[in-house]
Design a protein around this motif. Structure first.
Motif, short mmCIF file in Angstrom:
data_model
loop_
_atom_site.label_atom_id
_atom_site.label_comp_id
_atom_site.label_asym_id
_atom_site.label_seq_id
_atom_site.Cartn_x
_atom_site.Cartn_y
_atom_site.Cartn_z
N LEU A 238 0.84 -1.20 0.00
CA LEU A 238 0.00 0.00 0.00
C LEU A 238 0.88 1.25 0.00
N LEU A 239 0.81 2.02 -1.09
CA LEU A 239 1.59 3.25 -1.21
C LEU A 239 0.76 4.29 -1.94
N PRO A 240 0.90 5.58 -1.57
CA PRO A 240 0.18 6.62 -2.31
C PRO A 240 0.77 6.80 -3.70
N ALA A 241 -0.08 6.81 -4.71
CA ALA A 241 0.38 6.90 -6.09
C ALA A 241 0.44 8.33 -6.59
N LEU B 289 3.79 12.74 -1.91
CA LEU B 289 4.66 11.60 -1.61
C LEU B 289 4.78 10.62 -2.77
N ALA B 290 4.29 11.01 -3.93
CA ALA B 290 4.33 10.09 -5.07
C ALA B 290 5.76 9.73 -5.45
N THR B 291 6.66 10.71 -5.41
CA THR B 291 8.05 10.44 -5.78
C THR B 291 8.72 9.50 -4.78
N ALA B 292 8.50 9.77 -3.48
CA ALA B 292 9.05 8.90 -2.45
C ALA B 292 8.48 7.49 -2.58
N SER B 293 7.17 7.40 -2.84
CA SER B 293 6.54 6.09 -3.00
C SER B 293 7.14 5.33 -4.16
N SER B 294 7.44 6.05 -5.24
CA SER B 294 8.01 5.39 -6.41
C SER B 294 9.37 4.78 -6.09
N ALA B 295 10.20 5.50 -5.34
CA ALA B 295 11.52 4.97 -4.97
C ALA B 295 11.37 3.75 -4.07
N ILE B 296 10.45 3.80 -3.11
CA ILE B 296 10.23 2.66 -2.22
C ILE B 296 9.72 1.46 -3.00
N ARG B 297 8.78 1.71 -3.90
CA ARG B 297 8.21 0.62 -4.70
C ARG B 297 9.28 -0.02 -5.57
N GLU B 298 10.13 0.80 -6.21
CA GLU B 298 11.19 0.24 -7.06
C GLU B 298 12.19 -0.57 -6.23
N ASN C 266 18.49 -16.42 -5.25
CA ASN C 266 18.67 -17.42 -4.20
C ASN C 266 17.59 -18.49 -4.23
N HIS C 267 16.77 -18.46 -5.27
CA HIS C 267 15.68 -19.44 -5.42
C HIS C 267 14.73 -19.41 -4.22
N ALA C 268 14.57 -18.23 -3.62
CA ALA C 268 13.66 -18.10 -2.48
C ALA C 268 12.23 -18.00 -2.99
N PRO C 269 11.27 -18.52 -2.24
CA PRO C 269 9.87 -18.43 -2.67
C PRO C 269 9.45 -16.97 -2.83
N ARG C 270 8.73 -16.69 -3.90
CA ARG C 270 8.25 -15.33 -4.14
C ARG C 270 6.72 -15.37 -4.26
N PRO C 271 6.02 -14.70 -3.35
CA PRO C 271 4.56 -14.75 -3.37
C PRO C 271 3.98 -13.81 -4.43
N LEU C 272 2.70 -13.92 -4.62
CA LEU C 272 1.98 -12.94 -5.42
C LEU C 272 2.01 -11.61 -4.68
N VAL C 273 2.38 -10.53 -5.37
CA VAL C 273 2.40 -9.19 -4.78
C VAL C 273 1.47 -8.30 -5.58
N ARG C 274 0.60 -7.62 -4.88
CA ARG C 274 -0.34 -6.71 -5.53
C ARG C 274 -0.20 -5.32 -4.91
N VAL C 275 -0.08 -4.30 -5.76
CA VAL C 275 0.11 -2.92 -5.29
C VAL C 275 -1.23 -2.19 -5.29
N TYR C 276 -1.48 -1.48 -4.19
CA TYR C 276 -2.71 -0.70 -4.06
C TYR C 276 -2.36 0.76 -3.80
N ASP C 277 -3.15 1.65 -4.36
CA ASP C 277 -2.97 3.08 -4.11
C ASP C 277 -3.64 3.42 -2.78
N SER C 278 -2.81 3.78 -1.79
CA SER C 278 -3.37 4.11 -0.47
C SER C 278 -3.94 5.52 -0.44
N THR D 180 19.90 11.05 -2.87
CA THR D 180 19.20 10.92 -1.59
C THR D 180 18.05 9.92 -1.65
N SER D 181 17.46 9.71 -2.84
CA SER D 181 16.36 8.74 -2.93
C SER D 181 16.85 7.31 -2.76
#
Length: 616
Positions: free
Chosen positions: A255-258, A262-271, A283-295, A531-532
């Motif tokens: 959940l991040l604001p789109a 804070l859109a720019t900060a959210s973009s850096a965190i999301r990336e 590392n062949h670690a399990p990767r779950p389904l990830v879904r992004v929502y606009d908070s 800084t980002s």
């Protein structure tokens, strides 16, 4: 009295159906049938009807006291305990069996509180040599806490609620934690500071006292996190190597604001989040389904996003980002899915079980700067910070930690938001100066009484301040927060920062093994530069924490090697960071000792006036 009344519903049903009834041999078939009918009414939630049925049985049965007790408990569940008052005190305690005497005491204590007889309630809930069954312990503690509160014993009331904490969850736990802090706040700052000063670090009340002091506006020093054991040990899995304690949910929501500020900060965190997600395949670690929502950046939109994520099957929600959004989620009556909030709430309320907090707090950097100075023998410091909120918060934390470690802040100067002449601030602090040339070594007086300067400001201000300190012949080592470093090497611009030491995210210097190379990612993604890059590292750690948040909370001293620091969690689920230290050498920021470990701690940076760098 929502807390223990709600818990009592299930308890009453279980008691009515358990062996806590008179032996069948002493009851007639008609009595057994009538008792079973009353029990069925309890199961159906028809507590008033059940109470009437139990009272009818009491009139005809030789087990009158047993049925009267059940009737009184049914009235209590209906919220009509007053209707039980006429006969509760007539129940003969000596005729009760099993846990019935304890249940009677609790009913009488609750009635006493309703009748404003706190002393009677306190007597009933603090009887010596009385063993209360585990199922009744929670209710006993709450009644005891209420009685103590009404008699003015706020400390005792808070201690009783702290005893309850581990038995609660969700909204019940959140409300109880707020009450603990509220009770301690009533004691006042000075009495709390005295209690805290007399406590051992292991005292379970100390974290709660610190929370209350924080609510009162008192800067509190916190024990540096103990980093004893990296999360788990490598364990072979089915085609994958994962660590002990690794528990990755199958479906994660981010959940991040789109839009908005804070859109720019959210973009850096999301990336950063998805860069770490992609690296997990290495590392062949399990990767779950990830879904992004606009908070959305607002409380209402954050709640809507969380609820939608739950509806969509999320097993872990990461986010939202703003304090207001986090506060809104914390205030919900129920959080059915675990939450890793990426900030701390406005009201500083404590998270409940299933909720963790993770943020880039300036207080962390201020406190660790004080620790860094003290560990190197510097016990006196002058503080010079900008007017920015982050700098003011870092300054407050620095002062609290320095004083808690036996040091002192000799003076504090705040730089104006505009202008370039800082001489008035420097002169006003009265810092010790060299009588010789500014490039000489510290004089004898400063060597005998080690003194340093703590700064927190952006690079532009720091580049103006440091030469002016040199001109004023202030020849003291300087320690700062990460804000003095722009995140990129610029030897020409940073030449004036020579020798300044600062704490920062280890990923920026590639000193944390196991993480993707910062330079490689920065060459491809602009969000990983400058800084980002710290927000990018924060996003990386949000992903890395997903399978370990529960483990860290349940295992004090365990830590996760992260991009933004070594990550550990306190008893309240707040993720804390331990940062790496770096120093400007020849205008370039370089990590001290080349690692996160400071086993052989180097000397502090050379004085501002010394142009010759030393090796860390």
């Amino acid at each position: 009295m929502r807390l223990y009344r709600a818990a009592g519903v299930a308890l009453l049903i279980s008691l009515a159906l358990s062996a806590c009834v008179p032996p069948t041999a002493t009851r007639s078939p008609a009595e057994i049938a009538a008792s079973q009918q009353a029990d069925a009414l309890v199961q159906q939630g028809k507590f008033e009807d059940a109470a009437q049925a139990y009272l009818a049985l009491a009139q005809t049965s030789g087990n009158r006291d047993h049925y009267r007790l059940l009737a009184a408990e049914a009235y209590r569940q209906e919220g009509q305990l007053d209707r039980a008052a006429p006969f509760v005190n007539d129940i003969r305690r000596q005729r009760l069996t099993g846990d019935e005497p304890s249940r009677l005491d609790l009913l009488q204590a609750e009635l006493a509180l309703k009748q404003h007889d706190a002393n009677r309630a306190l007597q009933l809930t603090t009887q010596p040599n009385t063993s209360v069954p585990p199922a009744l312990q929670l209710r006993l503690l709450e009644l005891r806490s209420q009685a103590m509160q009404e008699t003015g014993d706020f400390w005792g009331a808070a201690r009783s609620r702290v005893e309850m904490d581990g038995q609660l969850s969700g909204l019940d736990q959140s409300q109880n934690r707020k009450q603990v802090v509220a009770l301690l706040v009533k004691l006042g700052a000075e009495p709390l500071k005295q209690r805290a000063g007399a406590m051992q670090q292991s005292d379970r009340m100390l974290p709660w006292v610190n929370e209350a002091l924080t609510q009162l506006g008192v800067a509190v020093a916190h024990q540096p996190p103990a980093l004893e054991q990296e999360v788990g040990t490598m364990m072979p899995g089915e085609g994958a190597n994962v660590r002990e304690g690794y528990k990755m949910p199958a479906h994660v929501a981010l959940l991040l604001p789109a839009t908005g500020n804070l859109a720019t900060a959210s973009s850096a965190i999301r990336e950063g989040f998805f860069a770490a997600y992609a690296d997990a395949s290495r590392n062949h670690a399990p990767r779950p389904l990830v879904r992004v929502y606009d908070s959305g950046g607002t409380p209402a939109s954050a709640i809507k996003a969380y609820q939608q994520a739950v509806t969509d099957g999320a097993q872990l929600v990461i986010g939202p980002l703003t304090r207001g959004e986090v506060s809104a989620l914390f205030g919900l009556p129920d959080l059915p899915v675990a939450l890793l909030a990426l900030n701390h709430p406005d009201d500083k309320s404590l998270p409940a079980n299933g909720v963790s907090e993770f943020g880039l707090l300036p207080e962390t950097e201020g406190a660790q700067a004080a620790d860094h100075m003290v560990e190197h023998g510097t016990l006196t410091a002058y503080v010079i910070v900008s007017s920015d909120d982050f700098a003011q918060r870092a300054s407050t934390a620095f002062k609290a930690e320095m004083e808690a470690r036996g040091g002192k802040v000799a003076g504090t100067g705040n730089l104006p938001a505009s202008g370039v002449n800082y001489a008035p601030t420097i002169i006003g602090l009265g810092m010790p100066t060299d009588s010789n040339d500014a490039s000489s070594a510290p004089n004898e007086a400063s060597s005998a009484n080690p003194t340093g300067v703590f700064i927190s400001m952006r690079p532009q201000q720091a580049r103006l301040l440091l030469p002016q300190l040199k001109l004023a012949r202030v020849n003291l080592p300087v320690v700062g927060t990460s804000h003095v470093y722009a995140g990129v090497d610029d030897a020409g611009a940073n030449r004036d920062l020579e020798g300044v030491e600062f704490c920062d995210a280890p990923w920026l210097f590639d000193v944390q093994p196991g993480l993707p190379n910062h330079g490689d990612i920065a060459a491809q993604l602009p969000a990983a530069r400058g800084t980002s890059a710290r927000l990018f590292a924060f996003g990386m750690d949000a992903w890395s924490l997903a399978p370990y948040v529960d483990w860290l909370r349940a295992h004090p001293g365990s830590y996760l090697p992260g991009a933004s620091g070594q990550l550990t969690a306190d008893q309240f689920g707040r993720v804390r960071r331990v940062l790496v230290w770096a120093k400007f050498q020849d205008g370039l920021a370089r990590p001290l000792n080349g690692s996160l470990q400071m086993d052989s701690a180097p000397a502090l940076a050379p004085p501002v006036g010394n142009d010759k760098p030393t090796q860390g």
